[in-house]
Design a protein around this motif. Sequence first.
Motif, short mmCIF file in Angstrom:
data_model
loop_
_atom_site.label_atom_id
_atom_site.label_comp_id
_atom_site.label_asym_id
_atom_site.label_seq_id
_atom_site.Cartn_x
_atom_site.Cartn_y
_atom_site.Cartn_z
N LYS A 145 16.71 -38.90 18.16
CA LYS A 145 17.16 -39.30 16.84
C LYS A 145 17.45 -38.07 15.99
O LYS A 145 16.98 -36.98 16.28
CB LYS A 145 16.10 -40.16 16.14
N LEU A 181 24.27 -46.23 9.13
CA LEU A 181 24.06 -45.88 10.52
C LEU A 181 23.01 -46.78 11.15
O LEU A 181 22.12 -47.31 10.49
CB LEU A 181 23.61 -44.42 10.63
N ASP A 196 18.53 -46.90 15.26
CA ASP A 196 18.09 -46.15 16.44
C ASP A 196 18.58 -44.71 16.43
O ASP A 196 18.29 -43.94 17.34
CB ASP A 196 18.51 -46.84 17.74
N LYS A 197 19.33 -44.34 15.38
CA LYS A 197 19.86 -42.97 15.29
C LYS A 197 19.09 -42.07 14.33
O LYS A 197 19.21 -40.84 14.40
CB LYS A 197 21.33 -43.00 14.84
N LYS A 209 17.12 -34.80 18.01
CA LYS A 209 18.49 -34.49 18.44
C LYS A 209 19.12 -33.46 17.50
O LYS A 209 19.85 -32.56 17.93
CB LYS A 209 19.31 -35.78 18.46
N THR A 259 26.32 -36.53 13.57
CA THR A 259 26.32 -37.88 14.15
C THR A 259 27.56 -38.10 15.01
O THR A 259 28.47 -37.30 15.01
CB THR A 259 26.28 -38.96 13.04
#
Length: 295
Positions: free
Chosen positions: A3, A28, A31-32, A89, A295
């Motif tokens: 994430k 968004l 889950d991000k 991430k 993203t």
Amino acid sequence: MNKIAITTGDPNGIGAEITIKALNKLNLSTDKIALISNKKILNFYGKLKQDYEIIEIPYNTDIEPGEITKEAGEFSFQSVKKACEINPKAIVTAPVAKNALYLAGHKFNGQTEILQKYLAHNNQLAEMLFVADNFRVLLLTRHVPLKEINLTKELVVEKIYNLRDFFVSHLNINEPKFALCGFNPHSGEDGILGREEIDILQPAVDKLRKNGVNITAPLPADTLFIKYSNFDCIIANYHDQGLIPIKTVAGDKTVNMTIGLDIIRTSPGHGTAFDIAGKNIANETGMTEAIKLVT
């Protein structure tokens, strides 16, 4: 963690407000995103449309918009430290106040330095790259008083190698074109106005060119930025030399990007805006652009 970790910055600044506004605008998937914040702070500044994961950082004091406090500085520091620890991430940071960090005993001149402390390994260097669409500016030095700037040929070479590697590995630009600002007015006028170009910058350029880097000689900075679209990145020697032009052209769209570490970090190009904190009038454009970049 797969994430993007987002910190909300100083609790007494505009960080939480612009984070909420930006996420609500972008809408968004849950889950991000993982928010590193505090529910009390988030609820004080707005309401999220989505039920994002919240990683709680303790904040057992009153929220005081516009105030510079030790407690806010501690919260700001612990938020960035937690972002480094969870191995996300990418990291997006809302603005913090250096004086609040100092009050809390954390002697860092910015969040970039905190990221370097907790993420760097094998002699990695965090680099500060500012981005607004195709206008990019790398700073050779960051938050340093002008009288203390100490450039060396080795430092210039290493930072520009790191920049080239980023363009190749992350932007898929295999032969980026770089322009280098002169250090002195008129790029030194052959040493009449200073010798940094002769003694440091040009020798660095010569070494870089021998190793395949496409870079100009040191050029007068007062006209170089007019031609920014001709280059993939302009390299500035110090903070204001690079940031005045890009922020003048791009304004709130300017994003601060930390490169050179294993995790990319982005942040809006502005500060905590204590003067408008808590008034629900902050512009979220910079935070929106910072999130969109990863993203």
